[in-house]
Motif scaffolding. Structure first.
Motif, PDB file in Angstrom:
ATOM      1  N   UNK A 171      27.930  85.997  38.552  1.00 30.81           N
ATOM      2  CA  UNK A 171      28.455  86.241  39.913  1.00 30.81           C
ATOM      3  C   UNK A 171      28.499  85.432  40.611  1.00 30.81           C
ATOM      4  N   UNK A 172      27.938  84.157  40.791  1.00 28.25           N
ATOM      5  CA  UNK A 172      27.996  82.945  41.658  1.00 28.25           C
ATOM      6  C   UNK A 172      29.048  82.257  41.244  1.00 28.25           C
ATOM      7  N   UNK A 173      29.633  81.943  40.127  1.00 31.08           N
ATOM      8  CA  UNK A 173      30.727  81.412  39.588  1.00 31.08           C
ATOM      9  C   UNK A 173      32.174  82.365  40.180  1.00 31.08           C
ATOM     10  N   UNK A 174      31.825  83.546  39.928  1.00 34.99           N
ATOM     11  CA  UNK A 174      33.133  84.663  40.346  1.00 34.99           C
ATOM     12  C   UNK A 174      33.236  84.323  41.888  1.00 34.99           C
ATOM     13  N   UNK A 175      32.179  84.283  42.739  1.00 37.77           N
ATOM     14  CA  UNK A 175      32.291  84.091  44.162  1.00 37.77           C
ATOM     15  C   UNK A 175      32.671  82.879  44.541  1.00 37.77           C
ATOM     16  N   UNK A 176      32.486  81.890  43.943  1.00 39.30           N
ATOM     17  CA  UNK A 176      32.776  80.403  44.293  1.00 39.30           C
ATOM     18  C   UNK A 176      34.313  80.167  43.598  1.00 39.30           C
ATOM     19  N   UNK A 177      34.781  80.990  42.991  1.00 36.05           N
ATOM     20  CA  UNK A 177      36.105  80.604  41.983  1.00 36.05           C
ATOM     21  C   UNK A 177      37.301  80.147  42.918  1.00 36.05           C
ATOM     22  N   UNK A 178      37.275  80.648  44.145  1.00 36.42           N
ATOM     23  CA  UNK A 178      38.465  80.466  45.065  1.00 36.42           C
ATOM     24  C   UNK A 178      38.129  79.302  46.233  1.00 36.42           C
ATOM     25  N   UNK A 179      37.003  78.730  45.910  1.00 38.04           N
ATOM     26  CA  UNK A 179      36.454  77.541  46.932  1.00 38.04           C
ATOM     27  C   UNK A 179      37.663  76.593  46.839  1.00 38.04           C
TER      28      UNK A 179
END
Length: 358
Positions: A72-80
């Motif tokens: 979930x963390x990688x999903x949230x930060x994917x568009x960083x």
């Protein structure tokens, strides 16, 4: 299983033991060891099963829960803004790989939308493809698909060239002769074994026939014993009679030392059979143990080794939980996640290391 196998041990003689006598003792020693080891391994296996729900499963759930948090963390930060091109490709790969495993093997259904977001195929199709792959590589499936030798039908046979017909007939005659030879050898072997069975049977009958006993309680016990002896004799089963002889402590030491060459051959033959049966039983327990604790089954040779391995698994999992908690904390800082991605390589793929190219 047989008990007290040592009562059949042939004692060392002044002239030494011959090859068959040594083999006899070694086989009994193997049986004694296997009879000790198998219950020991069964006990270790049962202990592990009892401890899994309390000692292992909670740790597994905790560890996999942290893995799900990382997805979930990688999903949230994917568009960083820090993540572009190859970084996002790596993130997508890590997300789908971890999510698929967590969904299929640990029941994290909430990760299905996350998987679908980054995969070229949806999760249900991916699961179906995996199941089909397992079916194709399953040994039983492959066995069914092997070519089988086909015998020509009668009409087809007569249409074959004369030379081919004669060749097939010759092969069939050879097969029939070979079968007859095998049957004759088996019959001769059974006849010889029957003589040995009869000798052991008569010895046991003389010792345990209930009519020879006046005490009522003992007569009942001997009646039960005779039923077992008679059943083994009717089955022409020397192995069963040997087991009874050992368990009932009816083998006389002098008789052992004076067994003939042929008698020893047949005793050894049957004892080998029992060793093979016990070895197969031991291996089955070892493989059950391996499935639970990951110990190579050949190494599961004592209760201590098995339990130590299980305890090691528990402690290693506790350490992994500590480590993954640190990873989760660090990766909440996008720059630290980026530092990991910079060195990470997708299997069988290469990416440039220069930030400008990323």
């Amino acid at each position: 299983m047989m008990n007290n196998t040592s009562i059949l041990h042939i004692k060392e003689q002044k002239t030494g033991l011959n090859k068959r006598q040594k083999e006899f003792n070694l086989l009994l020693q193997n049986i004694e060891e296997l009879n000790r080891l198998i219950p020991e391994l069964e006990s270790a296996y049962e202990e592990m099963l009892q401890r899994i729900p309390t000692d292992l499963n909670p740790l597994i759930r905790e560890y996999q829960g942290f893995r799900a948090e990382i997805v979930h963390l990688m999903d949230r930060t994917y568009t960083n803004d820090l993540f572009r091109n190859a970084y996002q490709t790596k993130l997508a790969y890590l997300i789908t790989e971890s999510a698929f495993d967590l969904i299929v093997n640990y029941g994290f259904e909430d990760l299905k939308p996350v998987y679908n977001k980054y995969s070229d195929i949806d999760i249900e199709t991916a699961i179906q493809l995996q199941q089909e792959q397992f079916k194709i590589t399953d040994p039983a499936f492959l066995l069914e698909s092997e070519n089988k030798t086909e015998v020509p039908e009668e009409d087809e046979f007569h249409q074959l060239p004369e030379e081919e017909q004669q060749k097939i007939k010759a092969e069939q005659r050879a097969d029939r002769i070979a079968a007859q030879i095998r049957a004759a050898k088996l019959h001769a072997e059974q006849q010889k074994t029957s003589k040995t069975v009869r000798a052991v049977y008569m010895d046991l009958v003389k010792s345990f026939h209930p009519d020879l006993e006046t005490d009522d309680t003992e007569k009942v016990r001997r009646t039960d014993i005779m039923q077992q002896i008679t059943q083994a004799y009717q089955e022409n089963n020397l192995l069963k009679l040997l087991k009874l002889q050992i368990e009932l402590e009816r083998t006389d030491q002098d008789k052992l030392e004076n067994l003939t060459k042929n008698q020893l051959n047949y005793y050894n033959k049957m004892l080998k059979q029992q060793v093979e049966e016990l070895e197969a039983e031991k291996e089955a327990v070892q493989k059950k143990i391996a499935a639970v604790c990951g110990l190579p089954y050949q190494h599961a040779n004592s209760r201590t080794t098995v339990i130590v391995k299980f305890n090691t698994n528990v402690n290693e999992l506790k350490t992994e939980i500590k480590n993954i908690k640190i990873v989760l904390k660090n990766w909440k800082v996008p720059s630290q996640l980026k530092a990991y991605l910079k060195t990470y390589q997708i299997p069988n793929e290469k990416f440039p290391d220069d930030d400008d190219e990323l």
